[in-house]
Design a protein around this motif. Sequence first.
Motif, PDB file in Angstrom:
ATOM      1  N   UNK A 195       0.826  -1.208   0.000  1.00 22.59           N
ATOM      2  CA  UNK A 195       0.000   0.000   0.000  1.00 22.59           C
ATOM      3  C   UNK A 195       0.859   1.256   0.000  1.00 22.59           C
ATOM      4  N   UNK A 196       1.969   1.237   0.719  1.00 27.66           N
ATOM      5  CA  UNK A 196       2.863   2.388   0.737  1.00 27.66           C
ATOM      6  C   UNK A 196       3.385   2.681  -0.669  1.00 27.66           C
ATOM      7  N   UNK A 197       3.712   1.629  -1.408  1.00 30.29           N
ATOM      8  CA  UNK A 197       4.193   1.807  -2.777  1.00 30.29           C
ATOM      9  C   UNK A 197       3.123   2.422  -3.675  1.00 30.29           C
ATOM     10  N   UNK A 198       1.853   2.195  -3.318  1.00 31.86           N
ATOM     11  CA  UNK A 198       0.749   2.761  -4.096  1.00 31.86           C
ATOM     12  C   UNK A 198       0.326   4.132  -3.579  1.00 31.86           C
ATOM     13  N   UNK A 199       1.046   4.650  -2.575  1.00 35.00           N
ATOM     14  CA  UNK A 199       0.748   5.977  -2.062  1.00 35.00           C
ATOM     15  C   UNK A 199      -0.223   6.008  -0.904  1.00 35.00           C
ATOM     16  N   UNK A 200      -0.535   4.847  -0.312  1.00 33.47           N
ATOM     17  CA  UNK A 200      -1.467   4.796   0.797  1.00 33.47           C
ATOM     18  C   UNK A 200      -0.772   4.670   2.141  1.00 33.47           C
ATOM     19  N   UNK A 201      -1.571   4.630   3.191  1.00 35.93           N
ATOM     20  CA  UNK A 201      -1.044   4.515   4.542  1.00 35.93           C
ATOM     21  C   UNK A 201      -1.126   3.095   5.067  1.00 35.93           C
ATOM     22  N   UNK A 202      -0.759   2.888   6.331  1.00 36.14           N
ATOM     23  CA  UNK A 202      -0.768   1.543   6.905  1.00 36.14           C
ATOM     24  C   UNK A 202      -2.163   0.944   6.983  1.00 36.14           C
ATOM     25  N   UNK A 203      -2.210  -0.384   6.975  1.00 34.68           N
ATOM     26  CA  UNK A 203      -3.460  -1.116   7.040  1.00 34.68           C
ATOM     27  C   UNK A 203      -3.725  -1.592   8.469  1.00 34.68           C
ATOM     28  N   UNK A 204      -4.939  -2.082   8.682  1.00 36.49           N
ATOM     29  CA  UNK A 204      -5.278  -2.757   9.934  1.00 36.49           C
ATOM     30  C   UNK A 204      -5.868  -4.121   9.578  1.00 36.49           C
ATOM     31  N   UNK A 205      -6.236  -4.899  10.587  1.00 35.09           N
ATOM     32  CA  UNK A 205      -6.587  -6.292  10.375  1.00 35.09           C
ATOM     33  C   UNK A 205      -7.731  -6.549   9.420  1.00 35.09           C
ATOM     34  N   UNK A 206      -8.929  -6.023   9.707  1.00 33.64           N
ATOM     35  CA  UNK A 206     -10.063  -6.281   8.823  1.00 33.64           C
ATOM     36  C   UNK A 206      -9.867  -5.722   7.418  1.00 33.64           C
ATOM     37  N   UNK A 207      -9.414  -4.473   7.249  1.00 33.93           N
ATOM     38  CA  UNK A 207      -9.178  -3.993   5.883  1.00 33.93           C
ATOM     39  C   UNK A 207      -8.159  -4.829   5.115  1.00 33.93           C
ATOM     40  N   UNK A 208      -7.194  -5.448   5.818  1.00 33.40           N
ATOM     41  CA  UNK A 208      -6.194  -6.264   5.135  1.00 33.40           C
ATOM     42  C   UNK A 208      -6.842  -7.412   4.367  1.00 33.40           C
ATOM     43  N   UNK A 209      -7.913  -7.973   4.890  1.00 31.95           N
ATOM     44  CA  UNK A 209      -8.581  -9.083   4.210  1.00 31.95           C
ATOM     45  C   UNK A 209      -9.069  -8.657   2.826  1.00 31.95           C
ATOM     46  N   UNK A 210      -9.716  -7.519   2.775  1.00 32.90           N
ATOM     47  CA  UNK A 210     -10.249  -7.037   1.497  1.00 32.90           C
ATOM     48  C   UNK A 210      -9.115  -6.571   0.592  1.00 32.90           C
ATOM     49  N   UNK A 211      -8.130  -5.893   1.169  1.00 35.59           N
ATOM     50  CA  UNK A 211      -7.003  -5.403   0.374  1.00 35.59           C
ATOM     51  C   UNK A 211      -6.244  -6.563  -0.264  1.00 35.59           C
ATOM     52  N   UNK A 212      -5.968  -7.603   0.523  1.00 30.69           N
ATOM     53  CA  UNK A 212      -5.253  -8.748  -0.010  1.00 30.69           C
ATOM     54  C   UNK A 212      -6.038  -9.461  -1.090  1.00 30.69           C
TER      55      UNK A 212
END
Length: 363
Positions: A154-171
Amino acid sequence: MNRHPLPCVHLGEHLPDTFRRGIGDATMIYVCPVHGQCSPVGRPGVARCYGCYDYIPRDPHGPSAQTMHARSLVALAAAGEYPQDRYHGRGIVIAAGGDRYLASLWVTVHAIRHVGCNLPIEVWYLGAKREMPPRRQRLFHGLGCTFRDGDAHRLAAGGGPLTGWPLKIYGTLHSDFEEVMFFDADSYPVVDPTFLFDCPEYRELGAMFWPESYPGADRTLRWPAFGVEDPGNPVSIETGQYIVDKRDSWRPLNMAWWYADHYEYYFRYGYGDKGAYEVAWPATGQRYARPTDLGRWDRIAYLHTDSAGSVIIVHRCRDKFRATTGITYPMTTQHSETNIYSAWLPLEAECWRWLEELRAKLS
């Protein structure tokens, strides 16, 4: 403390010059798509939103459901059409890492291979929290796992750090696979699940979720806060496992990510990724398949079945495997402080053998 009720979440911005000094924000008048104008406690000639059937309090200085919904539509349009050459093939995605989920991940990966499933596996983790340092990744050598640092991606795409639940959808969204079978770390197959990709109901709709075990199991989801009409499903979904085809589910996946990326607002009105997924499909005018009408719960775990009623997945959310003592789960109360042997669950003997193997490696 303000003794007045807060404005309803479906209200818009407050109208200028409607604040009465010395009384408080509850007297302000807001734009309301239901009544035209509305106020928390009511004023002469103005509806009282506190009496609405779908009243949900919100921060009077925060965004309204209408504002967030409008922003979500802009973000959905910006996502564009499905990128035909970006993703390829089928695979499994697991979001896991850290002390809390290492043992569950270990058991789930071994279960996947034990039942004869040869699909590639991507394990997404939070690198900012050092959940899966190289020494832990090496434990999985030879098991066909690729480890993906969600924070670095996400940092490479210009975003900030993730948390647990959002990581599921992001991945799920950013994995290399075109078709994704997702498992929570504490959810594992007890038969080779590859056949699910060829189920007619999944092929027709491009997504499949398993249901909760009884109507009303999820009382947290508040549809008006999303600006989406409740479709009236009798049972909500349970997102410890699911299958999506990005070609067919591109729009709802991106909508679910919008909700997760703005979790400060949306997760107050729905239970993490579960609420995000449940709303995203109706929000984009799409449907998903359910292999059964009602899930099955047995003491510590969901026993999810195929359409014929055979158990194919165990979601062991109330007794997550733990390699050491003293591990707690704030969002999910565990059956006991240590794991219990549950002979009625499929693959229980094998799971405990794998758990002991991990404990030996860590000792």
